[in-house]
Design an enzyme around this catalytic site. Structure first.
Site, PDB file in Angstrom:
ATOM      1  N   GLU A  81       2.614   5.162  -3.801  1.00 59.17           N
ATOM      2  CA  GLU A  81       2.696   6.229  -4.845  1.00 59.17           C
ATOM      3  C   GLU A  81       3.887   7.235  -4.777  1.00 59.17           C
ATOM      4  O   GLU A  81       4.219   7.378  -6.112  1.00 59.17           O
ATOM      5  CB  GLU A  81       1.455   7.190  -4.662  1.00 59.17           C
ATOM      6  CG  GLU A  81       0.052   6.627  -4.742  1.00 59.17           C
ATOM      7  CD  GLU A  81      -0.278   5.616  -3.631  1.00 59.17           C
ATOM      8  OE1 GLU A  81       0.346   5.758  -2.607  1.00 59.17           O
ATOM      9  OE2 GLU A  81      -1.011   4.856  -3.928  1.00 59.17           O
ATOM     10  N   ASP A 139      -8.880   3.944  -1.588  1.00 59.38           N
ATOM     11  CA  ASP A 139      -9.851   4.136  -0.361  1.00 59.38           C
ATOM     12  C   ASP A 139     -11.293   4.811  -0.906  1.00 59.38           C
ATOM     13  O   ASP A 139     -11.356   5.901  -1.014  1.00 59.38           O
ATOM     14  CB  ASP A 139      -9.234   5.133   0.476  1.00 59.38           C
ATOM     15  CG  ASP A 139      -7.903   4.399   0.949  1.00 59.38           C
ATOM     16  OD1 ASP A 139      -7.886   3.219   0.812  1.00 59.38           O
ATOM     17  OD2 ASP A 139      -7.089   5.279   1.555  1.00 59.38           O
ATOM     18  N   ASP A 167       0.826  -1.198  -0.004  1.00 65.99           N
ATOM     19  CA  ASP A 167       0.058  -0.015  -0.002  1.00 65.99           C
ATOM     20  C   ASP A 167       0.755   1.109   0.014  1.00 65.99           C
ATOM     21  O   ASP A 167       2.076   1.272   0.361  1.00 65.99           O
ATOM     22  CB  ASP A 167      -0.853  -0.055   1.150  1.00 65.99           C
ATOM     23  CG  ASP A 167      -2.043   0.964   1.180  1.00 65.99           C
ATOM     24  OD1 ASP A 167      -2.289   1.557   0.178  1.00 65.99           O
ATOM     25  OD2 ASP A 167      -2.950   0.763   2.264  1.00 65.99           O
TER      26      ASP A 167
END
Ligand SMILES: *[C@@H]1O[C@H](CO)[C@@H](O)[C@H](O)[C@H]1NC(C)=O
Length: 998
Positions: A563, A637, A560
């Site tokens: 980015e 999300d 996760d």
């Protein structure tokens, strides 16, 4: 606002909105923080290039300053090289830009344009920066894995007109690139018709390097002076210097040591009304225009991987991943472009309606789609695909960037996640409850709280006391654990992982060359730099079982925040002037960063223990072109709202046609508490996500399927069982994706590329090549859905065989306990009907085949199976069958699709499956003539002669109202891996048709 119909007149819209706001109807529970993310206007190069485009469009006398030098042109072995000169000021100074156009064997063309001065390192950097001087040219090293062979057959074509160079390429020479010299532009043609145009509108813009001219300091305060520079600029009108040397956003200043170096180009698709692709955005499949007007965006689509908290619907805002691949589609043709650039990018889309020319009789009006691509840095590197089918697009793009990795079979079953299962006992308890309620699931997940103080590769000793025992319990039912590991490493004492990473110098650096420190879940953190091969090697060492204690062969990994998400960074990510391995700026590699990380994790899982071979499973949030080779993705999300459920379908469909089909959205919605109805509907939709996981935020109430209570729990269980029943069809679809690039779930245009009415349909989907057409309910209180049927085949309700036929919309009942799912006539669908607790327990279960007859009484389908675990399938250890029902002869056959000659691995696998048989065959749309039929003749290859011809019972059910007739062969007992035929004809066994096995 978006829930209002467009047809509402503006005045009434305003009134309605006021009223709605008053009643609190449309006030969202949560909303994205727009101020945290740049608009085009706040992103210097985007603003500059949009302004440039506007100036160019407004000017009648302007010509593009890019000219190809004919004398520089050479052509050799499928590759054209030349110099393009950019004229930059009134005195005619020229900037050389090396051009290479490669014509590939696959029929794809690749155009690259670099800047000589930067490529030769003949520039100076500001602020004593250690950054590389070249334009970034390594995106291909990460994204591309093949398809790069130049076409020997491509040739320069003689032209009398010296203003052009023409190259003929493609199979049979049906493709042409017409390269215009002055100004430089390219038309790509197929069969003499232009399909894609570069620089038609003159928006090509390579911001060349220039030194910063320090103006004499007038009696002014510092800081104010820089803003005024643009007035003295000798650049053409429209170039705004204010963002060339420094940019500040949200309190962070980008030092931009190389100055402005954006690259931009307009690409037009004449005659194409629809464009698809460029994920990830929460938007429609058919992309909207971006320069205002009715139902249009005003911002360009942005690609800059970011942790966008509570993202909004119907928006071109950037999200977590980026695939700069766009397809244009019209009846009879699909073409595309792949903009290979990893920097922040923006894409404007406009459409031009050409009304019918009254003088040209018979000519219909058409729409052109025009696009404008802008990236902050890097070379220009664009691939052009000329189709002509959607299948050509996904295959050719996959040839370049790789096909989906074949997952383990558990990975396509149901995943149960939440932030967080708080103890090992909690995990075991959830596991037991699934069993108690007879709900199937395969994987339970651990979010960040399992660690000791957010230190990855550790377990919290108070809450996860005995992870080994926990995993043993899961393993009993062949279940797996997925644990989260993120790229930020806690910067703290007594943590060997951070010590090693610092000591070995494997972290991303700041602009001054020191380890970059930022804020994430653990507080102060540093980030592993997986552009560095030494960092990847080190990463691999961390996952060994003796190093990451408490993990086992059934532990897999979730990456996760890659980015990367940096809580205190600009736009919640890293500063662009950070430095990666090789001294590339973060600016250059940003969109690839997440992929290098999840790929490193993938490699790590293959090497946890010597001799252990199994396919890894890694879930990633950030992605780029090529991520499909080593990960699955989810849409991040989302919110527990109906609109998010609705948006998940076009998003997943878009992932499919964009080469990264192993995708899904959090079932139930991450933030907030879904109503029981929404949760139920989300499960009924989630069973159609290739990646199927329920997940929830730490502040939400528990919502495992057994919690909702009657009738919701039963209905959700039915949905899960449907997914499990169809796992053989899903696995076959994954195999197809992994070998041809075809999406796992497919939009209407992909399946029916000639059906103009269905090009924009993005709320229903086909599963692989099975003909299964699903239309999930995404509206509260719905009791029916309108399914769009594109062709004239019969479509049968999956559960009761109600027939729907005729192109157009059909109302299909959808009360809460009913999942709208149709079967297109003409397919044979493989299933496994025995309910089990996990997919692993279904490994040797028998199969059911659903034979769905088309208008001519025919049907066919395929089945792919392997051990679902190891890489042995790459050595031939699999079963790949084709089933055909021939309506004329009334014969069903199973033929081998495996063309390789069986080796020992293959034989061993086939032997292991010897006892696995077909236990039932259902024929939907069975002919009336079978009414009194009592038996069919089953013949199986390799059986003793006495057993070869075996009458087997058949049961016929006549049509009733709209419900089609069907027949069932109860126990054909033919081997799933064998050649066989079943004769339904009156004359019994055919004597003339032996041996369908070759
Ligand atoms: C993935 O890992 C392999 C093996 O280490 C490497 O060759 C490849 O370049 C990596 N790809 C990406 C995108 O990181």
């Amino acid at each position: 606002m978006r829930s209002l119909p467009y047809s509402v007149a503006p005045r009434w819209t305003a009134v309605l909105l006021l009223w709605a706001a008053f009643c609190g109807l449309f006030v969202p529970a949560a909303a994205v923080k727009h101020e945290n993310f740049k608009t085009c206007d706040q992103s210097g190069f985007c603003k500059r290039n949009r302004q440039f485009a506007d100036d160019v469009s407004a000017s009648s006398s302007w010509t593009s300053p890019y000219n190809l030098v004919p004398a520089s042109l050479s052509f050799n072995k499928g590759q054209l090289e030349a110099t393009v000169l950019k004229t930059i000021n009134d005195v005619g100074e020229k900037v050389p830009l090396p051009l290479i156009i490669t014509f590939l064997e696959s029929g794809v063309a690749r155009v690259t344009l670099d800047e000589e001065k930067r490529a030769k390192g003949q520039i100076t950097l500001r602020h004593d920066s250690k950054a590389r001087k070249e334009r970034y040219n390594e995106a291909g090293q990460w994204a591309l894995v093949g398809g790069l062979d130049p076409a020997e057959g491509a040739a320069l074509s003689e032209t009398t007109d010296t203003g052009y160079t023409k190259v003929v390429y493609g199979k049979g020479g049906n493709l042409q690139a017409i390269i215009r010299h002055s100004p430089f532009s390219i038309d790509f043609q197929r069969d003499g018709e232009t399909q894609v145009k570069f620089n038609e509108r003159g928006f090509l813009n390579m911001e060349h390097w220039r030194p910063k001219v320090e103006k004499p300091v007038e009696e002014k305060k510092e800081g104010e002076e820089e803003k005024k520079e643009e007035e003295k600029s000798d650049e053409p009108k429209g170039e705004d210097e204010s963002t060339w040397w420094e940019e500040t956003f949200g309190g962070n200043t980008d030092s931009k040591p190389r100055g402005p170096e954006a690259v931009a180009l307009d690409i037009s698709f004449p005659g194409y009304e629809h464009v698809f692709g460029i994920p990830e955005h929460a938007t429609k499949l058919s992309l909207k225009t971006t320069r205002g007007g009715d139902n249009a965006y005003t911002e360009p689509y942005r690609l800059y991987n970011a942790d966008v908290f509570e993202y909004e619907m119907d928006s071109p805002m950037t999200l977590y991943g980026a695939i700069p691949f766009m397809q244009a589609h019209r009846k009879g043709s699909t073409v595309g472009v792949f903009w290979l650039n990893a920097a922040e990018s923006w894409i404007d889309i406009t459409k031009v309606k050409n009304t019918a020319n009254p003088l040209a009789l018979g000519m219909k009006g058409h729409t052109d789609t025009q696009t404008h691509w802008m990236s902050e840095s890097g070379i220009l590197d664009v691939f052009v695909f000329l189709g002509p089918t959607p299948q050509d697009m996904t295959r050719q793009y996959g040839e370049l960037t790789g096909y989906t990795a074949m997952p383990q079979s558990f990975a396509i079953a149901y995943h149960q996640c939440r932030w967080n299962y708080v103890t090992d006992e909690d995990v075991k308890d959830v596991d037991r409850r699934f069993d108690k309620f007879s709900i199937p699931y395969d994987v339970i997940w651990l979010d960040i709280e399992y660690t000791q103080e957010k230190k990855y590769f550790t377990w919290d000793p108070l809450t996860f006391v005995n992870p080994d025992q926990m995993q043993k319990q899961l393993d009993k039912r062949e279940r797996k654990l997925v644990a989260i590991i993120d790229p930020h490493i806690k910067n703290t004492d007594n943590y060997p992982v951070i010590d090693e990473m610092k000591k070995k110098d494997l972290a991303v650096k700041n602009k001054d060359g020191n380890h970059y420190e930022g804020w994430c879940w653990p507080g102060s953190s540093m980030w592993i730099d997986c552009f560095n091969p030494a960092a990847v090697d080190w990463w691999k060492s961390l996952f060994k079982y003796d190093k990451f204690k408490g993990t086992a062969h059934n532990t897999f990994i979730w990456n996760d925040m890659n980015e990367p998400s940096v809580f205190n960074g600009p736009e919640t990510t890293m500063p662009k002037d950070n430095l990666h391995h090789g001294n590339w700026e973060h600016r250059d590699v940003h969109n690839i960063n997440g992929m290098t990380f999840h790929n490193a994790t993938y490699q790590a899982i293959t090497e946890r223990k010597k001799g252990e071979v199994q396919r890894p499973f890694v879930l990633t949030r950030a992605f780029y072109s090529g991520s499909q080779r080593s990960a699955a993705m989810w849409t991040g999300d989302n919110l527990a709202e109906w609109a998010h459920l609705e948006a998940s379908l076009p998003m997943v469909l878009n992932q499919g046609i964009s080469g990264f089909p192993f995708s899904g959205a959090d079932v139930g919605g991450f933030f907030g508490n879904p109503s029981k109805e929404l949760l139920t509907r989300w499960y009924q939709a989630g069973i159609y996500y290739p990646f199927f996981r329920g997940h929830a935020h730490i502040d939400t109430r528990r919502r495992e399927p057994y919690i909702a209570g009657s009738p919701y729990t039963e209905i959700i269980t039915q949905a899960l069982r449907l997914r499990y029943q169809l796992l053989p069809a899903w696995y076959t679809a994954f195999h197809e994706a992994s070998t041809t690039g075809a999406p796992i779930v497919r939009p209407n245009f992909y399946v029916h590329p000639e059906d103009e009415n269905g090009f924009a349909v993005d709320d229903q989907l086909y599963i692989g090549s099975t003909g299964l057409l699903a239309k999930p309910v995404t509206k509260e209180g719905a009791d029916s859905v309108s399914v769009y049927i594109a062709d004239t085949q019969p479509y049968y309700d999956y559960f009761d065989y109600t027939t729907y036929s005729g192109a157009g919309h059909h109302t299909v009942p959808a009360p809460l306990n009913k999942i709208p799912l149709l079967m297109q006539g003409g397919h044979i669908i493989p299933r496994r009907d025995r309910p089990r607790r996990s997919s692993g327990l279904m490994k040797y279960d028998p199969f059911t085949l659903i034979v769905v007859l088309d208008n001519d009484g025919n049907a066919s389908g395929t089945l792919y199976i392997d051990d679902g675990e190891t890489f042995d399938y790459q050595q031939g250890a699999f079963i790949h069958r084709r089933f055909d029902f021939d309506g004329k002869r009334e014969i069903l056959t199973s033929a081998n699709l495996d063309v390789s000659s069986p080796n020992s691995k293959a034989l061993k696998y086939i032997k292991s499956m010897e006892k696995v048989r077909v236990e039932k065959i259902i024929i939907v749309g069975a002919p009336k003539g079978w009414k009194n039929k009592e038996s069919v003749v089953v013949m199986e290859e390799g059986q003793k002669e006495s057993k070869r011809r075996k009458p087997t019972e058949i049961e016929y059910h006549a049509a009733e109202g709209k419900k089609a007739a069907w027949a069932v062969v109860r126990a054909p007992k033919v081997g799933i891996g064998r050649g066989w035929r079943i004769d339904f004809g009156d004359k019994g066994a055919g004597h003339e048709h032996h041996g369908h096995e070759h």
